[in-house]
Design a protein around this motif. Sequence first.
Motif, short mmCIF file in Angstrom:
data_model
loop_
_atom_site.label_atom_id
_atom_site.label_comp_id
_atom_site.label_asym_id
_atom_site.label_seq_id
_atom_site.Cartn_x
_atom_site.Cartn_y
_atom_site.Cartn_z
N ILE A 186 -33.26 62.14 21.01
CA ILE A 186 -32.62 63.37 21.48
C ILE A 186 -33.30 64.63 20.92
O ILE A 186 -32.88 65.74 21.20
N GLY A 187 -34.37 64.45 20.15
CA GLY A 187 -35.10 65.59 19.63
C GLY A 187 -36.40 65.16 19.00
O GLY A 187 -36.54 64.00 18.58
N SER A 188 -37.38 66.07 18.94
CA SER A 188 -38.65 65.76 18.30
C SER A 188 -39.26 67.02 17.73
O SER A 188 -38.98 68.13 18.21
N HIS A 189 -40.07 66.84 16.69
CA HIS A 189 -40.77 67.95 16.04
C HIS A 189 -39.79 69.06 15.63
O HIS A 189 -39.99 70.23 15.90
N LEU A 190 -38.72 68.64 14.97
CA LEU A 190 -37.68 69.57 14.51
C LEU A 190 -37.93 69.91 13.05
O LEU A 190 -37.85 69.04 12.19
N MET A 191 -38.21 71.17 12.78
CA MET A 191 -38.51 71.61 11.41
C MET A 191 -37.66 72.82 11.04
O MET A 191 -37.27 73.61 11.91
N GLY A 192 -37.40 72.98 9.75
CA GLY A 192 -36.75 74.18 9.26
C GLY A 192 -35.43 74.48 9.94
O GLY A 192 -34.59 73.59 10.15
N GLU A 193 -35.25 75.73 10.31
CA GLU A 193 -33.99 76.19 10.88
C GLU A 193 -33.68 75.52 12.22
O GLU A 193 -32.51 75.35 12.59
N VAL A 194 -34.73 75.12 12.96
CA VAL A 194 -34.52 74.45 14.23
C VAL A 194 -33.79 73.11 14.00
O VAL A 194 -32.84 72.77 14.71
N LEU A 195 -34.24 72.36 13.00
CA LEU A 195 -33.57 71.11 12.65
C LEU A 195 -32.15 71.37 12.17
O LEU A 195 -31.21 70.68 12.58
N ASN A 196 -31.98 72.37 11.33
CA ASN A 196 -30.68 72.67 10.76
C ASN A 196 -29.64 72.98 11.84
O ASN A 196 -28.51 72.51 11.80
N LYS A 197 -30.05 73.77 12.83
CA LYS A 197 -29.15 74.12 13.93
C LYS A 197 -28.77 72.89 14.75
O LYS A 197 -27.60 72.74 15.15
N LYS A 198 -29.76 72.04 14.98
CA LYS A 198 -29.50 70.83 15.77
C LYS A 198 -28.50 69.93 15.06
O LYS A 198 -27.57 69.40 15.68
N LEU A 199 -28.69 69.72 13.76
CA LEU A 199 -27.77 68.88 13.01
C LEU A 199 -26.38 69.47 12.95
O LEU A 199 -25.36 68.75 13.03
N ALA A 200 -26.29 70.80 12.83
CA ALA A 200 -24.99 71.47 12.79
C ALA A 200 -24.25 71.27 14.12
O ALA A 200 -23.04 71.03 14.14
N GLU A 201 -24.99 71.35 15.22
CA GLU A 201 -24.37 71.14 16.53
C GLU A 201 -23.82 69.73 16.68
O GLU A 201 -22.74 69.52 17.24
N LEU A 202 -24.55 68.77 16.15
CA LEU A 202 -24.17 67.37 16.34
C LEU A 202 -23.12 66.89 15.35
O LEU A 202 -22.27 66.06 15.70
N LEU A 203 -23.16 67.39 14.13
CA LEU A 203 -22.38 66.76 13.06
C LEU A 203 -21.28 67.62 12.45
O LEU A 203 -20.47 67.14 11.66
N ASN A 204 -21.24 68.91 12.79
CA ASN A 204 -20.16 69.75 12.25
C ASN A 204 -18.96 69.68 13.17
O ASN A 204 -19.08 69.84 14.37
#
Length: 380
Positions: free
Chosen positions: A362-380
């Motif tokens: 569902i995602g690739s090449h996720l670094m820094g703030e981009v990764l953080n936002k994605k995880l927050a969307e999925l897991l918060n």
Amino acid sequence: MKLKLLIAIAIAPFMAIAQKPDFTITGKIGNLNAPAKIYIDYSSEGKGKSDSATFVNGTFKFTGNIAGIASSRMTLSREGIRDKEIYGTKGLGDVIYVSFGKENIQINSADSLYNARWTGSKVYNELQAFDKEVGPTVMTVHHNANVAISRATPEQQKDSLYFKSLDKQVQAFRKSRGEKMLAFAKVNPDSYFALQALSESVSGYGIKSDVILPLFNKLSEPLRLSYTGQGLYKILNSTTVTALGSKAPDFTQKDVNGKAVSLSDFKGKYVLVEFWASWCSPCRAESPNLLKQYAVYKDKGFEILGVSVDHDKAKWIEAIKKDGLTWPQVSDLKGWESDARKVYGISGVPANFLIAPDGKIIGSHLMGEVLNKKLAELLN
């Protein structure tokens, strides 16, 4: 016995010719002496080598053989400890990433390798022109950001908005470079750095193969048929395997204790498959952010699986300990010939893939703030 001796004498001149170095790098940096050392890691057409030299009144020299243009990392350590200089200096180590050819090169600087002036290398000059056109490299951007942080006031270093502002600048540089690299490749089909631009676009920016393949097909034939070109071609044709929505290819490798670990062992969780290496500065620069995200989400159904493309087990384990990485780590210790790297078709590290509990990417090449936002969307 005489016959063997005559044969040995006869082939000796040919052996000498074959072993004659085809590149020389001679340098002068200040008046450094032991224990200061300079290290070089370089690869050309799939073959790599490492070397080091001790300074004598600021001077050093490297010689060697390469098949074509070499990509390299050079590191200056004033204490003669390579890893400490790179990773123990908060991203401010005296490290450069350069390309060179079969040339006689001179490096001169009054104070550091990072500020050194290169002469005698047409390839290096072409690299400088390329970077000037497309913008600073990821390593340079992160280095400059770390310089800014080191010079920040105590108040700024506690201010999350300050760090968000820096991250925004880094992401803007990355976006700009990504766009300009594609444009460069389009108008410079005979340039080695057009091929490098396309490779970087895949590995560092996650640009899809259907965008890159038409540009690759317009490169000159020697570039397309080169080792790097053929490697990129295979990756471009394998990206459907790791396209968003695809089932993540399973693989099994051993952890630091020799235990077999499979990606499928983590089914039912969100898994970030993180490709990295102990020698990769940008990979290690991302470690603090991954540690923070792991601490926040590991009890919410999130896991990281580190996949190293190292070949030296001791350095791999040392890097895990130094960076305090607590998530599962695996490697087949085949270096760049890693089976998992080939399956996932990555052309550089760091690289990662985010996999959903159902096993789909569902995602690739996720670094820094981009990764953080994605995880927050999925897991918060």
